[in-house]
Design an enzyme around this catalytic site. Sequence first.
Site, PDB file in Angstrom:
ATOM      1  N   GLU A  17      -2.052   8.220  -3.709  1.00  0.00           N
ATOM      2  CA  GLU A  17      -2.438   7.861  -5.078  1.00  0.00           C
ATOM      3  C   GLU A  17      -3.897   8.235  -5.341  1.00  0.00           C
ATOM      4  OE1 GLU A  17      -3.577   3.196  -4.985  1.00  0.00           O
ATOM      5  OE2 GLU A  17      -1.448   3.576  -4.657  1.00  0.00           O
ATOM      6  N   ARG A  58       0.846  -1.180   0.000  1.00  0.00           N
ATOM      7  CA  ARG A  58       0.000   0.000   0.000  1.00  0.00           C
ATOM      8  C   ARG A  58       0.885   1.234   0.000  1.00  0.00           C
ATOM      9  NH1 ARG A  58      -3.797  -2.380  -1.506  1.00  0.00           N
ATOM     10  NH2 ARG A  58      -5.931  -2.437  -0.721  1.00  0.00           N
ATOM     11  N   HIS A 106      -1.270   0.782  -9.665  1.00  0.00           N
ATOM     12  CA  HIS A 106      -2.027  -0.072  -8.733  1.00  0.00           C
ATOM     13  C   HIS A 106      -2.805  -1.142  -9.497  1.00  0.00           C
ATOM     14  CE1 HIS A 106      -3.889  -0.012  -4.434  1.00  0.00           C
ATOM     15  NE2 HIS A 106      -3.857  -1.244  -4.917  1.00  0.00           N
TER      16      HIS A 106
END
Length: 327
Positions: free
Chosen positions: A269, A240, A287
Amino acid sequence: MTKPHILVARAIFPETLARLAQQFEVEANPDDAIWTKAQLIERLQGKVGAFTTGSERVDTEVLAACPQLRIVANMAVGYNNFDVDAMTAAGVLATNAPDVLTETTADFGFALLMATARRVTESEHFLRAGKWTKWSYDMFAGAEVHGSTLGILGMGRIGQGIARRGAHGFGMKVIYHNRSRLSPELEAECKARYVDKEELLRTADHLVLVVPYSAASHHAIGAAELALMKRTACLVNIARGGIVDDAALAVALREKRIAAAGLDVFEGEPKVHPDLLTVPNVVLTPHIASATIPTRMAMANLAADNLIGFLTQGMPLTPLNPEVLTR
């Protein structure tokens, strides 16, 4: 009989939406807008359930404004968008989507490791810019993968999947650090050796981060940790954003304190720290570690199954705070 009302906070597969519509009155988000907290609260009014994807923060403020809410189902294994303690206190069930993305994410983690070690992105940019005019003995010479030392921080299901790929597929020596040590059987299956965090940082040729995000793991890799790593080492983050101090990493990459990094997740993000965009020795992806159609479909369907199971029968599949069920 009136169907329960739910909110689907992001665009999802039409097939999954159709399944939900058979059971519920669904307010969807076909435009895939990213809502502010105020907009999320507004759309949650009158809803007993919500389908989220990680971009929707469910905290004390949201819960207080939506007292009818009973369940929020995340289409992700991670759930750092949930304040689980606050949800439990409010009697709201939280669910996630584990297991269904393990192997796909481990595949991608290893792909990102290899792209980073072998300088795939850097060399492609060189080629596309028309700079390739001849072969040379050291042109984009990268790091060995086979036979090297693979370090894993966070040895859950995905970490174990990466360990198996490294040990069995590439003959890598696997070391790991985790909050708790694996059983001897799992260590043997992964051919992995438990070490403390400092040894992990000092020894790994390739360090893969798969640790869940929490306040305790925030900036688990910062300037001090990067300084312990080999100058020839590669760092890969599929965990993460926030696990790595991206600003410190950009400095370490620019100053060649480590050789390279591969990042699928970022602090804040979809914004990316601008300094990471200016260093050549980093592979950046948006991602997408779980991004295959079958896996994303399975994640969506598990989130839907949690909503359907809980709101129709009181039986969710993957509750994060099952104590809510006994109230």
